[in-house]
Design an enzyme around this catalytic site. Structure first.
Site, mmCIF file in Angstrom:
data_model
loop_
_atom_site.group_PDB
_atom_site.id
_atom_site.type_symbol
_atom_site.label_atom_id
_atom_site.label_comp_id
_atom_site.label_asym_id
_atom_site.label_seq_id
_atom_site.Cartn_x
_atom_site.Cartn_y
_atom_site.Cartn_z
ATOM 1 N N GLU A 1 0.826 -1.213 0.000
ATOM 2 C CA GLU A 1 0.000 0.000 0.000
ATOM 3 C C GLU A 1 0.862 1.267 0.000
ATOM 4 O OE1 GLU A 1 -3.120 0.085 2.935
ATOM 5 O OE2 GLU A 1 -3.826 2.022 2.224
ATOM 6 N N HIS B 1 -1.230 11.139 -0.164
ATOM 7 C CA HIS B 1 -1.457 9.985 -1.022
ATOM 8 C C HIS B 1 -1.213 10.373 -2.481
ATOM 9 C CE1 HIS B 1 -2.994 6.094 -0.047
ATOM 10 N NE2 HIS B 1 -3.771 6.068 -1.123
ATOM 11 N N ASP C 1 2.527 -14.594 12.278
ATOM 12 C CA ASP C 1 1.172 -14.924 11.820
ATOM 13 C C ASP C 1 0.291 -13.674 11.936
ATOM 14 O OD1 ASP C 1 -1.406 -15.842 11.525
ATOM 15 O OD2 ASP C 1 -1.137 -17.613 12.769
ATOM 16 N N LYS D 1 -7.986 -0.006 11.082
ATOM 17 C CA LYS D 1 -7.352 -0.435 9.825
ATOM 18 C C LYS D 1 -6.047 0.334 9.646
ATOM 19 C CE LYS D 1 -6.520 -0.458 5.222
ATOM 20 N NZ LYS D 1 -5.541 0.358 4.502
HETATM 21 P P1 HMG Z 1 4.631 15.461 4.037
HETATM 22 O O1 HMG Z 1 4.521 16.408 5.165
HETATM 23 O O2 HMG Z 1 4.271 15.919 2.668
HETATM 24 O O3 HMG Z 1 6.079 14.793 4.031
HETATM 25 O O4 HMG Z 1 3.777 14.181 4.391
HETATM 26 P P2 HMG Z 1 7.463 15.455 3.599
HETATM 27 O O5 HMG Z 1 7.629 15.332 2.122
HETATM 28 O O6 HMG Z 1 7.622 16.792 4.243
HETATM 29 O O7 HMG Z 1 8.493 14.448 4.323
HETATM 30 C C1 HMG Z 1 8.557 14.320 5.745
HETATM 31 C C2 HMG Z 1 9.039 12.936 6.096
HETATM 32 O O8 HMG Z 1 8.012 11.962 5.796
HETATM 33 C C3 HMG Z 1 10.266 12.470 5.325
HETATM 34 O O9 HMG Z 1 11.428 12.963 5.922
HETATM 35 C C4 HMG Z 1 10.151 10.974 5.414
HETATM 36 O O10 HMG Z 1 10.527 10.506 6.698
HETATM 37 C C5 HMG Z 1 8.642 10.789 5.262
HETATM 38 P P3 HMG Z 1 12.828 13.048 5.059
HETATM 39 O O11 HMG Z 1 13.254 11.653 4.760
HETATM 40 O O12 HMG Z 1 12.477 13.799 3.806
HETATM 41 O O13 HMG Z 1 13.766 13.771 5.977
HETATM 42 N N1 HMG Z 1 8.315 10.675 3.833
HETATM 43 C C6 HMG Z 1 8.656 9.641 3.058
HETATM 44 N N2 HMG Z 1 9.309 8.518 3.316
HETATM 45 C C7 HMG Z 1 9.488 7.641 2.298
HETATM 46 N N3 HMG Z 1 9.030 7.876 1.042
HETATM 47 C C8 HMG Z 1 8.364 8.991 0.734
HETATM 48 C C9 HMG Z 1 8.154 9.945 1.764
HETATM 49 N N4 HMG Z 1 7.516 11.132 1.810
HETATM 50 C C10 HMG Z 1 7.638 11.563 3.076
HETATM 51 N N5 HMG Z 1 7.932 9.194 -0.504
HETATM 52 C C11 HMG Z 1 3.055 11.916 4.213
HETATM 53 C C12 HMG Z 1 3.632 13.127 3.484
HETATM 54 C C13 HMG Z 1 2.703 10.845 3.194
HETATM 55 C C14 HMG Z 1 4.119 11.376 5.167
HETATM 56 C C15 HMG Z 1 1.800 12.391 5.035
HETATM 57 O O14 HMG Z 1 0.891 12.991 4.159
HETATM 58 C C16 HMG Z 1 1.100 11.271 5.779
HETATM 59 O O15 HMG Z 1 1.551 10.797 6.791
HETATM 60 N N6 HMG Z 1 -0.060 10.883 5.305
HETATM 61 C C17 HMG Z 1 -0.842 9.757 5.867
HETATM 62 C C18 HMG Z 1 -0.722 8.608 4.934
HETATM 63 C C19 HMG Z 1 -1.354 7.340 5.446
HETATM 64 O O16 HMG Z 1 -1.761 7.195 6.567
HETATM 65 N N7 HMG Z 1 -1.414 6.383 4.543
HETATM 66 C C20 HMG Z 1 -1.991 5.079 4.813
HETATM 67 C C21 HMG Z 1 -2.974 4.743 3.720
HETATM 68 S S1 HMG Z 1 -4.509 5.534 4.044
HETATM 69 C C22 HMG Z 1 -5.266 4.358 5.065
HETATM 70 O O17 HMG Z 1 -5.423 3.232 4.684
HETATM 71 C C23 HMG Z 1 -5.513 4.601 6.515
HETATM 72 C C24 HMG Z 1 -6.548 5.571 6.965
HETATM 73 O O18 HMG Z 1 -7.815 5.369 6.376
HETATM 74 C C25 HMG Z 1 -6.621 5.331 8.454
HETATM 75 C C26 HMG Z 1 -7.531 6.256 9.169
HETATM 76 O O19 HMG Z 1 -8.526 6.709 8.570
HETATM 77 O O20 HMG Z 1 -7.267 6.498 10.376
HETATM 78 C C27 HMG Z 1 -6.090 6.932 6.654
#
Ligand code: HMG
Length: 433
Positions: free
Chosen positions: A84, A378, A279, A263
């Site tokens: 994911e 995302h 597991d 989730k």
């Molecule tokens: P951002 O603020 O745009 O991140 O957030 P950034 O570009 O400023 O980067 C900050 C740091 O995030 C990076 O530090 C990395 O540690 C990490 P750096 O290495 O640059 O010093 N990071 C990454 N690490 C690896 N690959 C990347 C990357 N980009 C940032 N490409 C971020 C961006 C995606 C982190 C933020 O928007 C976020 O946390 N979003 C939440 C995403 C999420 O939860 N996804 C799960 C899928 S959705 C789901 O299924 C669950 C849900 O429904 C659960 C719920 O409802 O409670 C949401």
């Protein structure tokens, strides 16, 4: 192995080969793991055939790393296996903020497994219960005789209790299974008790099996997030902290939200459990049952905002009966690599790491949901994968992503057209492969 002072800045921007070189440079991989990485043969067909039945191929999944989880003062580089997008980014993001806020505190409350021996057609259940409990120590030693190797390792059966439920007399055997998850140990011990218990109770055995509701293997992870990481603006940070606490409250009272909230927690937990060769069905089953422990399904984590102390505190408790021995753990080289990366933790240490990851994952999701919205992060990642699918080179990816994020329709067609335009502007061949 467990170096607290490695710089992970820019790790996400490296190529897979550069990431491996980074791990090697910091001696985070054993020789055996390095060798299996070099040969690109993580799980041979023959090995896969030893693990399960009717094998004719293998399914590969991305194996990632979320760096720098500070847990009980120790830094861990955590392996994730997930398909994911944004899960690893979110966990890395949360780990970074929580480390700078002081890290996670983890407590393993206990680590014992429970199995059930269920009897039916017992003529007098109360009398049978008394007779069984009067023989408790003999029955526990019979259970231990059925699996002497776990006793040699310092574990074994330690308690037996009984409960009458409707037509059933249910016995609960409790045992310490040490580094193993313990399904085989518990099932063997409990089956060995069936005949002597039938003799005492006078009924029939319906089943003898481990329960995945591992309430004797509870783990709590906690953290306190410094508010300035939510926003540089003090007032806005307070608003975000309050919104995260409200999101947590909502997951306690609304089952539709609780399901999604949990989730999100399992996004991280499953990825590490899978990487560690454990597991994940068992961990999911136990976690979701625990979410219902008082009769209503609720969010497993809680977040509280203390306006007076300007603090946001998170807490997550759930059953986490993880293992470092048994099953496919010793057979799968990728799993060995995962344990290497974690510094070969004990089962209890692994349980703590995984629970902390669940809390981190939940924090990142709630932060995104209550501030920018989940789609922003995302979409950023989605744009990158579209740019790469369109054929963008390393240098072309950033400009294609930036234009894609502004485009009306973010899809492969748009990515390809942006890439064509970019190449035309740069006077290159604009045809795409
Ligand atoms: P951002 O603020 O745009 O991140 O957030 P950034 O570009 O400023 O980067 C900050 C740091 O995030 C990076 O530090 C990395 O540690 C990490 P750096 O290495 O640059 O010093 N990071 C990454 N690490 C690896 N690959 C990347 C990357 N980009 C940032 N490409 C971020 C961006 C995606 C982190 C933020 O928007 C976020 O946390 N979003 C939440 C995403 C999420 O939860 N996804 C799960 C899928 S959705 C789901 O299924 C669950 C849900 O429904 C659960 C719920 O409802 O409670 C949401």
């Amino acid at each position: 192995m467990k170096n607290n002072n490695i710089s992970w800045s820019g790790f996400s921007k490296k190529t897979p080969a550069e990431r491996t070189a980074h791990l090697q440079k910091h001696e985070l991989l054993s020789k055996a793991s390095q060798q299996s990485l070099n040969t690109q043969e993580m799980l041979s067909l023959d090995r896969a055939d030893q693990i399960t039945e009717n094998v004719f191929s293998r399914l590969a999944l991305p194996f990632s790393l979320a760096p720098d989880f500070l847990i009980n003062g120790q830094t861990y580089q955590v392996p994730f296996v997930t398909e994911e997008p944004s899960v690893v980014a979110a966990a890395s993001f949360a780990a970074q903020i929580i480390k700078r806020s002081g890290g996670f505190t983890v407590q393993v409350h206990n680590r014992q497994m429970i199995s059930q021996l269920v009897l039916y057609d017992v003529p007098d259940k109360e009398k049978a219960k008394k007779a069984i409990l009067a023989e408790k120590s003999r029955l526990l030693s019979l259970a231990n005789q059925a699996y002497p190797s776990i006793v040699k390792r310092g574990g074994g059966a330690c308690d037996l209790s009984a409960e009458i439920k409707d037509d059933f007399l249910i016995l609960y055997l409790i045992a310490d299974t040490k580094e193993a998850m313990g399904a085989n140990i518990m099932n063997t011990m409990t089956e060995a008790l069936a005949a002597p218990i039938e003799d005492l109770a006078g009924g029939q055995t319906l089943m003898a099996v481990l329960s995945n509701y591992a309430t004797q293997a509870l783990v709590t992870a906690e953290c306190e997030v410094k508010l300035h990481f939510l926003s540089r603006n003090k007032e806005q940070a307070q608003v975000f902290a309050r919104k995260i606490a409200l999101a947590s409250q909502l997951a306690q009272i609304d089952v539709y939200r609780a399901s999604t909230h949990n989730k999100g927690i399992f996004n991280g937990i499953d990825a590490v459990v899978l990487a560690a060769g454990n597991d994940w069905r068992a961990i999911e089953a136990g976690g979701h049952t625990y979410a219902c422990k008082d009769g209503q399904y609720r969010g497993l984590s809680t977040w509280t905002y203390d306006a007076g102390n300007n603090s946001l505190k998170g807490s997550l408790t759930l059953p986490m009966p993880t293992a470092t021995k048994g099953g496919s753990i010793g057979l799968n080289p990728s799993v060995r690599l995962a344990h290497d990366l974690l510094g070969k933790p004990s089962a209890q240490e692994l349980a703590g790491i995984i629970t902390a990851v669940g809390l981190a994952q939940n924090f990142a999701a709630l932060k995104a949901l209550t501030s920018t919205g989940i789609q922003a992060g995302h979409m950023k990642l989605q744009a990158k994968s579209l740019a790469l699918s369109a054929g963008a080179s390393e240098d072309e990816t950033a400009p294609v992503v930036s234009q894609l994020l502004k485009a009306r329709h973010m899809n492969l067609e748009t990515a390809e057209s942006i890439l064509r335009m970019l190449r035309k502007q740069q006077g290159q061949d604009s045809s795409l492969e």
